[in-house]
Structure formats: structure tokens, C-alpha cells
Design an enzyme around this catalytic site. Structure first.
Site, PDB file in Angstrom:
ATOM      1  N   ILE A  14      15.110  30.341 127.579  1.00  0.00           N
ATOM      2  CA  ILE A  14      15.938  29.488 126.730  1.00  0.00           C
ATOM      3  C   ILE A  14      15.443  28.054 126.823  1.00  0.00           C
ATOM      4  CG2 ILE A  14      18.236  28.459 126.433  1.00  0.00           C
ATOM      5  CD1 ILE A  14      18.219  31.332 125.546  1.00  0.00           C
ATOM      6  N   LYS A  15      15.227  27.434 125.661  1.00  0.00           N
ATOM      7  CA  LYS A  15      14.925  26.001 125.614  1.00  0.00           C
ATOM      8  C   LYS A  15      16.155  25.271 125.093  1.00  0.00           C
ATOM      9  CE  LYS A  15      12.257  22.310 123.525  1.00  0.00           C
ATOM     10  NZ  LYS A  15      11.534  21.855 122.336  1.00  0.00           N
ATOM     11  N   GLN A  16      16.556  24.225 125.817  1.00  0.00           N
ATOM     12  CA  GLN A  16      17.752  23.481 125.438  1.00  0.00           C
ATOM     13  C   GLN A  16      17.543  21.999 125.712  1.00  0.00           C
ATOM     14  OE1 GLN A  16      20.320  22.628 123.585  1.00  0.00           O
ATOM     15  NE2 GLN A  16      21.211  24.666 124.014  1.00  0.00           N
TER      16      GLN A  16
ATOM     17  N   TRP B  86      14.754  28.243 121.073  1.00  0.00           N
ATOM     18  CA  TRP B  86      15.271  26.879 121.030  1.00  0.00           C
ATOM     19  C   TRP B  86      16.734  26.983 120.599  1.00  0.00           C
ATOM     20  CZ3 TRP B  86      10.384  27.929 121.308  1.00  0.00           C
ATOM     21  CH2 TRP B  86       9.396  26.954 121.519  1.00  0.00           C
TER      22      TRP B  86
END
Length: 348
Positions: free
Chosen positions: A234-236, A197
Site C-alpha cells: 500500500i502506498k499512502q 496508491w
């Protein structure tokens, strides 16, 4: 996409946008994504097997796209605020049931949730154990992510991957970067995949005019740092603006960042995030965001269309699904997945 699902005019308009940065510069999602982007690299066969388990599971299995159910708000917010709209989710098993029946690639939640039901569900859906959290019982609240368990504990629970948050820009970010980089190294050594995150967090990033926590330039750089730390996914948050570095007068910029590599359009803002994920070699999943009630479905579909057309790999959507009746939550997850299964919704 089911014929019963009709997009709003606003969402329909997203389907015709031409992106400022060509998709030819990106590694795009697809059935061969792991072969193209991970096999040439340093990940071990065990990590590749774990990534394969995630990318092969659920309704989006084999497409290169991801639908992940995240439920860590019981710690990150408070359990009452998270589960008050639907108290059935105080019982951890219902979180796992929703992910399974919702056709998700994986479910990410806490040590406590997995610890309650791991033996019943470890073979039914890939686990992503969230190993650190920001808890709001500390008063006054502070922006810090602390470990709630070890990487080895996650492995013992049957985790396919570990997840973690870094608050880039916060006073504690240097410690978090070192801590989570080491945790990801250990996870890879044990054969697990890693999800980061990449959130920005600093009171100075929010001004009276704009909230630059969701600026494409700041979040894009956070993504770039996250890939360097060893994240496999990837968490965005979805970008809503740009020009954080210039408005706040810090960092390094180049005119092309704003004039050629992006625009005010949400697809271009998101494509800049993808570009910073090593040109898409590491998949970008955007947050589904909080629940606002009646407009949740259209909002979720909008986020999915933007992410897909920008070159992202999916949504990690929780509150829009679990803060409503169980069957409706399943329907929301399926509707999001249908965006990625629809060949008529193409890359911009």
C-alpha cells in the site's frame, strides 16, 4: 547511519516517542516478513517469487524494508513541471539509472518509460508498471484515474509488479475499485505483485481550516479498502491530521479511533495507517512528497523516521531525488535508506 549525517533537533525528538498503539499488535517488517505474512495466504508461488525479487533487491534487500523510486509525474502533473528542474529526466533511461545507482528495491514508472528501455534494465532492477493515471490536459481538470495500458502489456515489459491508483471518495471511485480489483486479479494470475496508491480525493474533503485528504482516519480506511482489493503493498500519503469523518460528518466512527488508537503525533497517525493495513500484514510505504529545495533532505529523513518507527515498510520517494542533480539524487535515496538500515532507530 553515516556519521556525517546529523539529524535536526526536530527529527531527533521523533526517536523518543512512545506509540499509543503497542507494536505487539502489529506484524512488523523483518527479513522473514514474506514467510510470516504471505506464505500462509492465497498468493501463488509465482507472486511470492515476484515479491521476493522486490524485497531482496537493492541496499535494503533482505531487511523487510522498501525504497522505491516513483516517476509518473510526467503524466500525473505535466512533463514540463516534473522534469523542468532537471531536464535530463526527459530521457527515460536516466530514471532507470537513478533507481539502479540509488540502490532502490524497485522503480515504478509509466508504460512509455519502460517501453523505451525495458530490454536494457529488466534484469537489473524490478519493474513496477503504473497502469493508470490522472492526466491534467483535460480542461477543466477532473479527478479520475484511467487505464493507459493492459496488465498483459506490463507483463510483456518484464514487470515484477503492477501499480495503480484509486481515488477513494471521488465520484468515479466505484468504477476505479472494480477496474483495479480486476486488474490486480489478472496480475496475480500472471505471477506479478500489486501496489496500490490509496489516495483520497474529493473537493469536500478540504475545508477552510484543514485538508482532510491527509487525515489518518480517512487515509487509514482507504488503506483498509486497498488491502481488500488485493494490494500486496500500500502506498499512502503521510498523515498530517485526523478527525476527517467527524469534521465532515459522514462515515462511521468509534471514540477509540481518536482517543486510544491515535493522537496528534505523526508517529501515532502513521501507526493508525499501518493498523488499517491488516495490522501490518500488508506493507505501508509513505509518499516522499514534493520537492521544496534546500530542506528536502531533512524532510525526507523525517518522513522515513516516522514511517519506520510507526511500523511502516519504507518510502516511495521521487521528486526529492530526480528534481536535483543526479549525484545529489542518489545521495538523498541513500540517506533515506540509511534510516532503515540504522538499528538505533527502533519501532516506537
Amino acid at each position: 547511519m553515516p556519521s556525517s549525517l546529523v539529524l535536526s533537533p526536530e527529527n531527533e525528538a521523533l526517536l523518543t516517542h512512545t506509540a499509543r498503539v503497542s507494536k505487539d499488535l502489529l506484524q512488523l517488517p523483518g527479513p522473514d516478513f514474506l514467510d510470516r505474512c504471505f506464505v500462509p495466504g492465497s498468493r501463488t508461488p509465482q507472486v511470492l517469487r515476484s515479491l521476493g525479487a522486490i524485497y531482496s533487491h537493492g541496499r535494503l534487500g533482505g531487511t523487510g524494508y522498501l525504497s522505491i523510486l516513483p516517476v509518473d509525474q510526467g503524466i500525473e502533473h505535466t512533463a514540463g513541471s516534473a522534469f523542468g528542474p532537471n531536464p535530463m529526466y526527459f530521457d527515460p533511461e536516466n530514471i532507470l539509472r537513478l533507481a539502479v545507482e540509488g540502490g532502490c528495491n524497485a522503480v515504478t514508472t509509466t508504460f512509455g518509460t519502460f517501453g523505451a528501455v525495458a530490454r536494457k534494465y529488466a534484469h537489473k532492477i524490478p519493474f513496477i508498471v503504473k497502469i493508470n493515471h490522472n492526466e491534467l490536459l483535460t480542461y477543466p481538470n477532473k479527478f479520475d484515474q484511467v487505464l493507459f495500458g493492459s496488465v498483459r502489456q506490463a507483463w510483456d515489459l518484464g514487470a515484477t509488479a503492477v501499480g495503480a491508483t484509486v481515488y477513494f471518495g471521488s465520484a468515479e471511485s466505484n468504477r476505479q475499485i472494480k477496474e483495479i480489483t480486476a486488474a490486480f486479479e489478472e496480475a496475480h494470475a500472471l505471477g506479478m505483485a500489486t501496489v496500490l496508491w490509496c489516495y483520497t480525493r474529493n473537493n469536500s474533503f478540504k475545508t477552510a481550516e484543514k485538508d482532510y485528504h491527509v487525515a489518518a482516519d480517512l487515509t487509514g480506511q482507504a488503506n483498509h479498502l486497498g488491502v481488500t482489493m488485493g494490494a500486496d503493498i500500500i502506498k499512502q500519503k503521510s498523515p498530517e491530521t485526523n478527525g476527517g469523518f467527524t469534521a465532515l460528518k459522514f462515515g462511521k466512527t468509534f471514540p477509540a479511533m481518536y482517543e486510544q488508537l491515535s493522537s496528534d503525533h505523526p508517529i501515532d497517525l502513521t501507526r493508525y495507517q499501518v493498523l488499517n493495513c491488516y495490522a501490518g500484514r500488508i506493507g505501508l510505504v509513505n509518499s516522499g512528497g514534493e520537492s521544496h529545495g534546500a530542506g528536502d533532505l531533512e524532510a525526507a529523513l523525517k518522513s522515513a523516521i516516522i514511517n519506520k518507527r510507526a511500523g511502516g515498510q519504507g518510502l516511495i520517494s521521487g521528486r526529492k531525488a530526480f528534481q536535483r542533480p543526479f549525484a545529489e539524487g542518489v545521495d538523498v535515496l541513500h540517506a533515506i535508506q540509511d534510516i532503515y538500515l540504522n538499528p538505533a532507530i527502533t519501532l516506537a
